[in-house]
Design a protein around this motif. Structure first.
Motif, PDB file in Angstrom:
ATOM      1  N   LEU A  29      13.451  -0.074  -5.218  1.00 26.59           N
ATOM      2  CA  LEU A  29      14.150   0.842  -4.327  1.00 26.59           C
ATOM      3  C   LEU A  29      13.111   1.538  -3.456  1.00 26.59           C
ATOM      4  CD1 LEU A  29      16.533   2.569  -6.921  1.00 26.59           C
ATOM      5  CD2 LEU A  29      16.996   0.536  -5.525  1.00 26.59           C
ATOM      6  N   VAL A  30      13.508   1.891  -2.221  1.00 26.01           N
ATOM      7  CA  VAL A  30      12.597   2.558  -1.289  1.00 26.01           C
ATOM      8  C   VAL A  30      13.326   3.676  -0.542  1.00 26.01           C
ATOM      9  CG1 VAL A  30      11.157   0.516  -0.928  1.00 26.01           C
ATOM     10  CG2 VAL A  30      13.063   0.958   0.603  1.00 26.01           C
ATOM     11  N   ARG A  31      12.552   4.647  -0.094  1.00 23.45           N
ATOM     12  CA  ARG A  31      13.069   5.684   0.801  1.00 23.45           C
ATOM     13  C   ARG A  31      11.933   6.165   1.681  1.00 23.45           C
ATOM     14  NH1 ARG A  31      13.763  11.758  -1.185  1.00 23.45           N
ATOM     15  NH2 ARG A  31      13.040  12.041   0.918  1.00 23.45           N
ATOM     16  N   THR A  32      12.278   6.670   2.846  1.00 26.27           N
ATOM     17  CA  THR A  32      11.262   7.237   3.717  1.00 26.27           C
ATOM     18  C   THR A  32      10.879   8.625   3.201  1.00 26.27           C
ATOM     19  OG1 THR A  32      12.910   8.156   5.221  1.00 26.27           O
ATOM     20  CG2 THR A  32      12.052   5.965   5.756  1.00 26.27           C
ATOM     21  N   VAL A  33       9.647   9.016   3.485  1.00 24.39           N
ATOM     22  CA  VAL A  33       9.166  10.325   3.045  1.00 24.39           C
ATOM     23  C   VAL A  33       8.597  11.146   4.188  1.00 24.39           C
ATOM     24  CG1 VAL A  33       8.747   9.661   0.655  1.00 24.39           C
ATOM     25  CG2 VAL A  33       6.913   9.365   2.326  1.00 24.39           C
ATOM     26  N   THR A  34       8.545  10.575   5.376  1.00 21.33           N
ATOM     27  CA  THR A  34       7.992  11.321   6.517  1.00 21.33           C
ATOM     28  C   THR A  34       9.093  11.770   7.448  1.00 21.33           C
ATOM     29  OG1 THR A  34       7.631   9.262   7.700  1.00 21.33           O
ATOM     30  CG2 THR A  34       5.770  10.195   6.482  1.00 21.33           C
TER      31      THR A  34
ATOM     32  N   ARG B  42      20.004  -2.283 -15.154  1.00 21.58           N
ATOM     33  CA  ARG B  42      21.126  -1.783 -15.963  1.00 21.58           C
ATOM     34  C   ARG B  42      21.023  -0.283 -16.255  1.00 21.58           C
ATOM     35  NH1 ARG B  42      21.888  -6.761 -20.218  1.00 21.58           N
ATOM     36  NH2 ARG B  42      22.192  -8.338 -18.601  1.00 21.58           N
ATOM     37  N   ALA B  43      20.076   0.382 -15.650  1.00 25.69           N
ATOM     38  CA  ALA B  43      19.895   1.821 -15.829  1.00 25.69           C
ATOM     39  C   ALA B  43      20.787   2.554 -14.830  1.00 25.69           C
ATOM     40  CB  ALA B  43      18.433   2.210 -15.664  1.00 25.69           C
ATOM     41  N   VAL B  44      22.064   2.599 -15.113  1.00 33.09           N
ATOM     42  CA  VAL B  44      23.051   3.136 -14.179  1.00 33.09           C
ATOM     43  C   VAL B  44      22.799   4.604 -13.822  1.00 33.09           C
ATOM     44  CG1 VAL B  44      25.521   3.575 -13.807  1.00 33.09           C
ATOM     45  CG2 VAL B  44      24.766   1.412 -14.839  1.00 33.09           C
ATOM     46  N   PRO B  45      22.591   5.514 -14.783  1.00 31.51           N
ATOM     47  CA  PRO B  45      22.351   6.907 -14.382  1.00 31.51           C
ATOM     48  C   PRO B  45      21.105   7.053 -13.496  1.00 31.51           C
ATOM     49  CG  PRO B  45      22.923   6.805 -16.707  1.00 31.51           C
ATOM     50  CD  PRO B  45      22.709   5.386 -16.247  1.00 31.51           C
ATOM     51  N   ALA B  46      20.043   6.341 -13.832  1.00 33.48           N
ATOM     52  CA  ALA B  46      18.829   6.412 -13.005  1.00 33.48           C
ATOM     53  C   ALA B  46      19.120   5.889 -11.605  1.00 33.48           C
ATOM     54  CB  ALA B  46      17.697   5.623 -13.656  1.00 33.48           C
ATOM     55  N   GLY B  47      19.823   4.780 -11.516  1.00 34.84           N
ATOM     56  CA  GLY B  47      20.169   4.219 -10.207  1.00 34.84           C
ATOM     57  C   GLY B  47      20.979   5.185  -9.364  1.00 34.84           C
TER      58      GLY B  47
ATOM     59  N   ASN C   7       0.795  -1.227   0.000  1.00 38.48           N
ATOM     60  CA  ASN C   7       0.000   0.000   0.000  1.00 38.48           C
ATOM     61  C   ASN C   7       0.830   1.281   0.000  1.00 38.48           C
ATOM     62  OD1 ASN C   7      -2.429  -1.416   0.018  1.00 38.48           O
ATOM     63  ND2 ASN C   7      -2.318  -1.684   2.234  1.00 38.48           N
ATOM     64  N   ASP C   8       2.147   1.160   0.041  1.00 34.30           N
ATOM     65  CA  ASP C   8       2.990   2.350   0.010  1.00 34.30           C
ATOM     66  C   ASP C   8       2.816   3.092  -1.307  1.00 34.30           C
ATOM     67  OD1 ASP C   8       4.419   1.935   2.483  1.00 34.30           O
ATOM     68  OD2 ASP C   8       5.527   0.339   1.461  1.00 34.30           O
ATOM     69  N   PRO C   9       3.016   4.408  -1.299  1.00 37.36           N
ATOM     70  CA  PRO C   9       3.045   5.141  -2.563  1.00 37.36           C
ATOM     71  C   PRO C   9       4.165   4.614  -3.460  1.00 37.36           C
ATOM     72  CG  PRO C   9       2.888   6.652  -0.708  1.00 37.36           C
ATOM     73  CD  PRO C   9       3.163   5.299  -0.138  1.00 37.36           C
ATOM     74  N   VAL C  10       3.916   4.642  -4.762  1.00 34.55           N
ATOM     75  CA  VAL C  10       4.853   4.114  -5.747  1.00 34.55           C
ATOM     76  C   VAL C  10       5.125   5.186  -6.797  1.00 34.55           C
ATOM     77  CG1 VAL C  10       5.258   2.283  -7.452  1.00 34.55           C
ATOM     78  CG2 VAL C  10       3.894   1.798  -5.402  1.00 34.55           C
ATOM     79  N   LEU C  11       6.395   5.442  -7.066  1.00 32.65           N
ATOM     80  CA  LEU C  11       6.808   6.364  -8.123  1.00 32.65           C
ATOM     81  C   LEU C  11       6.774   5.611  -9.449  1.00 32.65           C
ATOM     82  CD1 LEU C  11       8.098   9.101  -8.980  1.00 32.65           C
ATOM     83  CD2 LEU C  11      10.319   8.021  -8.551  1.00 32.65           C
ATOM     84  N   THR C  12       6.125   6.192 -10.448  1.00 33.25           N
ATOM     85  CA  THR C  12       6.022   5.569 -11.766  1.00 33.25           C
ATOM     86  C   THR C  12       6.208   6.630 -12.846  1.00 33.25           C
ATOM     87  OG1 THR C  12       3.628   5.937 -11.935  1.00 33.25           O
ATOM     88  CG2 THR C  12       4.332   3.854 -10.930  1.00 33.25           C
ATOM     89  N   GLY C  13       6.330   6.184 -14.077  1.00 29.82           N
ATOM     90  CA  GLY C  13       6.294   7.087 -15.216  1.00 29.82           C
ATOM     91  C   GLY C  13       7.336   8.184 -15.207  1.00 29.82           C
ATOM     92  N   VAL C  14       8.581   7.855 -14.889  1.00 35.14           N
ATOM     93  CA  VAL C  14       9.646   8.846 -14.803  1.00 35.14           C
ATOM     94  C   VAL C  14      10.278   9.057 -16.183  1.00 35.14           C
ATOM     95  CG1 VAL C  14      11.904   9.340 -13.779  1.00 35.14           C
ATOM     96  CG2 VAL C  14      10.117   8.204 -12.413  1.00 35.14           C
ATOM     97  N   TYR C  15      10.300  10.311 -16.628  1.00 40.52           N
ATOM     98  CA  TYR C  15      10.976  10.625 -17.889  1.00 40.52           C
ATOM     99  C   TYR C  15      11.378  12.097 -17.895  1.00 40.52           C
ATOM    100  CZ  TYR C  15      12.056  11.288 -22.803  1.00 40.52           C
ATOM    101  OH  TYR C  15      12.694  11.589 -23.992  1.00 40.52           O
ATOM    102  N   VAL C  16      12.618  12.346 -18.324  1.00 39.99           N
ATOM    103  CA  VAL C  16      13.117  13.697 -18.565  1.00 39.99           C
ATOM    104  C   VAL C  16      13.748  13.680 -19.949  1.00 39.99           C
ATOM    105  CG1 VAL C  16      14.748  15.487 -17.825  1.00 39.99           C
ATOM    106  CG2 VAL C  16      13.507  14.154 -16.105  1.00 39.99           C
ATOM    107  N   THR C  17      13.445  14.676 -20.765  1.00 36.55           N
ATOM    108  CA  THR C  17      13.989  14.734 -22.121  1.00 36.55           C
ATOM    109  C   THR C  17      15.517  14.782 -22.052  1.00 36.55           C
ATOM    110  OG1 THR C  17      13.868  17.137 -22.199  1.00 36.55           O
ATOM    111  CG2 THR C  17      11.961  15.942 -23.035  1.00 36.55           C
ATOM    112  N   PRO C  18      16.181  14.185 -23.027  1.00 38.91           N
ATOM    113  CA  PRO C  18      17.649  14.120 -22.981  1.00 38.91           C
ATOM    114  C   PRO C  18      18.329  15.471 -22.762  1.00 38.91           C
ATOM    115  CG  PRO C  18      16.849  12.649 -24.679  1.00 38.91           C
ATOM    116  CD  PRO C  18      15.643  13.430 -24.176  1.00 38.91           C
ATOM    117  N   SER C  19      17.855  16.535 -23.393  1.00 50.04           N
ATOM    118  CA  SER C  19      18.506  17.839 -23.265  1.00 50.04           C
ATOM    119  C   SER C  19      18.300  18.474 -21.886  1.00 50.04           C
ATOM    120  CB  SER C  19      18.005  18.792 -24.349  1.00 50.04           C
ATOM    121  OG  SER C  19      16.611  19.017 -24.201  1.00 50.04           O
ATOM    122  N   SER C  20      17.394  17.927 -21.084  1.00 48.70           N
ATOM    123  CA  SER C  20      17.102  18.484 -19.752  1.00 48.70           C
ATOM    124  C   SER C  20      17.571  17.589 -18.619  1.00 48.70           C
ATOM    125  CB  SER C  20      15.596  18.738 -19.624  1.00 48.70           C
ATOM    126  OG  SER C  20      15.174  19.671 -20.584  1.00 48.70           O
TER     127      SER C  20
END
Length: 176
Positions: free
Chosen positions: A171-176, A132-137, A86-99
């Motif tokens: 991956l997980v992190r606390t948010v409170t 294998r997504a090293v920069p994202a990791g 039931n924890d919140p889940v981050l999804t749909g992450v994308y940033v254009t290459p130039s940004s």
């Protein structure tokens, strides 16, 4: 210049911009989007309206970064819960290459918004990233995410059962 953009939640009327950015995402990195370009192009207007409405939900969020010219340069979404809890889940992450990159600040600003949203829905935020997504990791590690010990195999939407699977790591992190 860093910070030369605005962040806001999406609404249903943004569906065409959501579609355009996600098509760019599926073209640039189908693994990041989780679907082939062909699958993405076949999605209906109703599919895109649903995704855009996530910014208006109580159990979902969707935020976009827009540069000073009006171009959408990044997007992140979140939802409360999934098949793993039931924890919140981050999804749909994308940033254009130039940004991309810390100097631009787009990913950090988007994540700050999602973390703030998640704090109202639980004690920790989870996500899955391609192993294998090293920069994202590295980005997620810098932002306090740590491996939970859970991983799973995944096939891109639009590929058959015979397609090779990818390994996603939670991956997980606390948010409170």
């Amino acid at each position: 210049m860093p910070g030369d953009f605005t962040i806001r939640t999406t609404t249903e009327r943004d569906w065409e911009q959501v579609r355009a950015l996600r098509i760019e995402n599926a073209t640039d990195d189908p693994i990041s989007y989780g679907a082939t370009l062909e699958y993405t192009l076949a999605m209906t207007e109703d599919d895109w309206r649903l995704r855009a409405r996530r910014g208006e939900g109580t159990e979902t969020t969707s935020v976009v970064a827009i540069d000073r010219t009006g171009r959408w340069i990044g997007m992140m979404s979140g939802q409360v819960g999934d098949a793993y809890g039931n924890d919140p889940v981050l999804t749909g992450v994308y940033v254009t290459p130039s940004s991309r990159g810390r100097a631009n600040g787009v990913a950090d600003a988007l994540l700050d918004h999602v973390v703030g949203w998640a704090a109202g829905h639980g004690e920790r935020l989870r996500l899955e990233v391609y192993d294998r997504a090293v920069p994202a990791g590295r980005f997620y590690e810098r932002r306090g995410f740590r491996p939970s010990g859970r991983s799973r195999d995944f096939r891109l939407l639009g590929l058959g059962r015979d397609a090779p699977s990818l390994r996603l790591v939670e991956l997980v992190r606390t948010v409170t």
